[in-house]
Design a protein around this motif. Structure first.
Motif, mmCIF file in Angstrom:
data_model
loop_
_atom_site.group_PDB
_atom_site.id
_atom_site.type_symbol
_atom_site.label_atom_id
_atom_site.label_comp_id
_atom_site.label_asym_id
_atom_site.label_seq_id
_atom_site.Cartn_x
_atom_site.Cartn_y
_atom_site.Cartn_z
ATOM 1 N N ARG A 38 0.835 -1.194 0.000
ATOM 2 C CA ARG A 38 0.000 0.000 0.000
ATOM 3 C C ARG A 38 0.867 1.239 0.000
ATOM 4 O O ARG A 38 2.005 1.226 0.467
ATOM 5 N N GLN A 39 0.283 2.298 -0.524
ATOM 6 C CA GLN A 39 1.006 3.568 -0.596
ATOM 7 C C GLN A 39 0.052 4.706 -0.287
ATOM 8 O O GLN A 39 -0.953 4.899 -0.990
ATOM 9 N N ALA A 40 0.364 5.439 0.770
ATOM 10 C CA ALA A 40 -0.400 6.618 1.144
ATOM 11 C C ALA A 40 0.206 7.829 0.438
ATOM 12 O O ALA A 40 1.382 7.809 0.057
ATOM 13 N N PRO A 41 -0.570 8.904 0.287
ATOM 14 C CA PRO A 41 -0.064 10.096 -0.407
ATOM 15 C C PRO A 41 1.212 10.622 0.238
ATOM 16 O O PRO A 41 1.278 10.789 1.458
ATOM 17 N N GLY A 42 2.228 10.837 -0.588
ATOM 18 C CA GLY A 42 3.472 11.394 -0.102
ATOM 19 C C GLY A 42 4.362 10.430 0.652
ATOM 20 O O GLY A 42 5.386 10.833 1.204
ATOM 21 N N LYS A 43 3.978 9.165 0.671
ATOM 22 C CA LYS A 43 4.758 8.170 1.414
ATOM 23 C C LYS A 43 5.213 7.051 0.496
ATOM 24 O O LYS A 43 4.715 6.875 -0.598
ATOM 25 N N GLU A 44 6.192 6.280 0.985
ATOM 26 C CA GLU A 44 6.699 5.163 0.213
ATOM 27 C C GLU A 44 5.715 3.998 0.201
ATOM 28 O O GLU A 44 4.886 3.871 1.108
ATOM 29 N N ARG A 45 5.849 3.161 -0.818
ATOM 30 C CA ARG A 45 5.035 1.953 -0.878
ATOM 31 C C ARG A 45 5.509 0.988 0.207
ATOM 32 O O ARG A 45 6.700 0.747 0.353
ATOM 33 N N LYS A 46 4.546 0.453 0.970
ATOM 34 C CA LYS A 46 4.895 -0.399 2.099
ATOM 35 C C LYS A 46 4.292 -1.798 1.968
ATOM 36 O O LYS A 46 3.187 -1.954 1.452
ATOM 37 N N PHE A 47 5.008 -2.759 2.481
ATOM 38 C CA PHE A 47 4.550 -4.147 2.483
ATOM 39 C C PHE A 47 3.370 -4.324 3.427
ATOM 40 O O PHE A 47 3.376 -3.820 4.551
ATOM 41 N N VAL A 48 2.367 -5.055 2.961
ATOM 42 C CA VAL A 48 1.194 -5.346 3.785
ATOM 43 C C VAL A 48 1.134 -6.835 4.137
ATOM 44 O O VAL A 48 1.058 -7.210 5.307
ATOM 45 N N ALA A 49 1.170 -7.681 3.100
ATOM 46 C CA ALA A 49 1.053 -9.120 3.336
ATOM 47 C C ALA A 49 1.570 -9.884 2.127
ATOM 48 O O ALA A 49 1.568 -9.353 1.015
ATOM 49 N N TYR A 95 -2.007 -2.186 -3.662
ATOM 50 C CA TYR A 95 -1.517 -2.823 -4.874
ATOM 51 C C TYR A 95 -1.326 -4.317 -4.665
ATOM 52 O O TYR A 95 -0.793 -4.747 -3.635
ATOM 53 N N CYS A 96 -1.709 -5.058 -5.659
ATOM 54 C CA CYS A 96 -1.450 -6.482 -5.735
ATOM 55 C C CYS A 96 -0.176 -6.678 -6.564
ATOM 56 O O CYS A 96 0.044 -5.942 -7.530
ATOM 57 N N ALA A 97 0.636 -7.657 -6.191
ATOM 58 C CA ALA A 97 1.878 -7.879 -6.915
ATOM 59 C C ALA A 97 2.222 -9.357 -6.968
ATOM 60 O O ALA A 97 1.845 -10.113 -6.064
ATOM 61 N N ALA A 98 2.952 -9.732 -8.011
ATOM 62 C CA ALA A 98 3.358 -11.124 -8.208
ATOM 63 C C ALA A 98 4.873 -11.220 -8.248
ATOM 64 O O ALA A 98 5.537 -10.385 -8.870
ATOM 65 N N VAL A 102 9.239 -17.812 -4.230
ATOM 66 C CA VAL A 102 8.191 -18.598 -3.557
ATOM 67 C C VAL A 102 7.339 -17.675 -2.702
ATOM 68 O O VAL A 102 6.114 -17.734 -2.699
ATOM 69 N N SER A 103 8.018 -16.825 -1.950
ATOM 70 C CA SER A 103 7.323 -15.809 -1.170
ATOM 71 C C SER A 103 8.304 -14.662 -0.961
ATOM 72 O O SER A 103 9.514 -14.876 -0.918
ATOM 73 N N ALA A 104 7.799 -13.478 -0.881
ATOM 74 C CA ALA A 104 8.670 -12.309 -0.778
ATOM 75 C C ALA A 104 7.967 -11.207 -0.020
ATOM 76 O O ALA A 104 6.742 -11.047 -0.121
ATOM 77 N N THR A 105 8.742 -10.439 0.731
ATOM 78 C CA THR A 105 8.176 -9.325 1.482
ATOM 79 C C THR A 105 8.760 -7.992 1.066
ATOM 80 O O THR A 105 8.355 -6.955 1.584
ATOM 81 N N ARG A 106 9.730 -8.023 0.159
ATOM 82 C CA ARG A 106 10.370 -6.790 -0.265
ATOM 83 C C ARG A 106 9.840 -6.336 -1.614
ATOM 84 O O ARG A 106 9.699 -7.129 -2.542
ATOM 85 N N HIS A 107 9.642 -5.049 -1.726
ATOM 86 C CA HIS A 107 9.115 -4.462 -2.955
ATOM 87 C C HIS A 107 9.930 -4.845 -4.189
ATOM 88 O O HIS A 107 9.354 -5.206 -5.222
ATOM 89 N N PRO A 108 11.271 -4.828 -4.145
ATOM 90 C CA PRO A 108 12.056 -5.154 -5.351
ATOM 91 C C PRO A 108 11.920 -6.611 -5.812
ATOM 92 O O PRO A 108 12.290 -6.926 -6.944
ATOM 93 N N ASP A 109 11.417 -7.481 -4.960
ATOM 94 C CA ASP A 109 11.274 -8.895 -5.318
ATOM 95 C C ASP A 109 10.036 -9.167 -6.154
ATOM 96 O O ASP A 109 9.813 -10.300 -6.570
#
Length: 123
Positions: A38-49, A95-98, A102-109
């Motif tokens: 998720r990404q709030a206005p003016g903030k970085e995209r953060k991991f949710v799940a 945001y949904c991401a693929a 196998v599993s990842a918690t970092r945005h660059p992955d």
């Protein structure tokens, strides 16, 4: 590659619930680790799940533990995020991401991203 489309966002009062969905098309959905950010206005995209290919590994960001639940239905090519006890600070574009991992918690992955769905929680 895989295409992702989120849905289910909207406006909800604090304490309420929403369920987000992410429909996948293209390459085999079940081969991807999936995640929500998720990404709030003016903030970085953060991991949710995040959830692994088979669903046996699940991870949550600290701010949503105990309130949000990630799940997937590989037969329906769909990822879900059940959000309960929502707070105003949960307001963001989700945001949904693929991932090819196998599993990842970092945005660059994550290699593939949907366009996002807005969630607004009023106080």
């Amino acid at each position: 590659q895989v295409q992702l489309v989120e849905s289910g966002g909207g406006l909800v009062q604090a304490g309420g619930s929403l369920r987000l969905s992410c429909a996948a098309s293209g390459r085999t959905f079940s081969r991807y680790g999936m995640g929500w950010f998720r990404q709030a206005p003016g903030k970085e995209r953060k991991f949710v799940a995040a959830i692994s290919w088979s669903g046996d590994r699940i991870y949550y960001g600290d701010s949503v533990k105990g309130r949000f639940t990630i799940s997937r239905d590989n037969a329906k090519n769909t990822l879900y995020l059940q959000m309960n006890s929502l707070k105003p600070e949960d307001t963001a574009v989700y945001y949904c991401a693929a991932s090819d991992f196998v599993s990842a918690t970092r945005h660059p992955d994550y290699s593939y991203w949907g366009r996002g769905t807005q969630v607004t929680v009023s106080s």
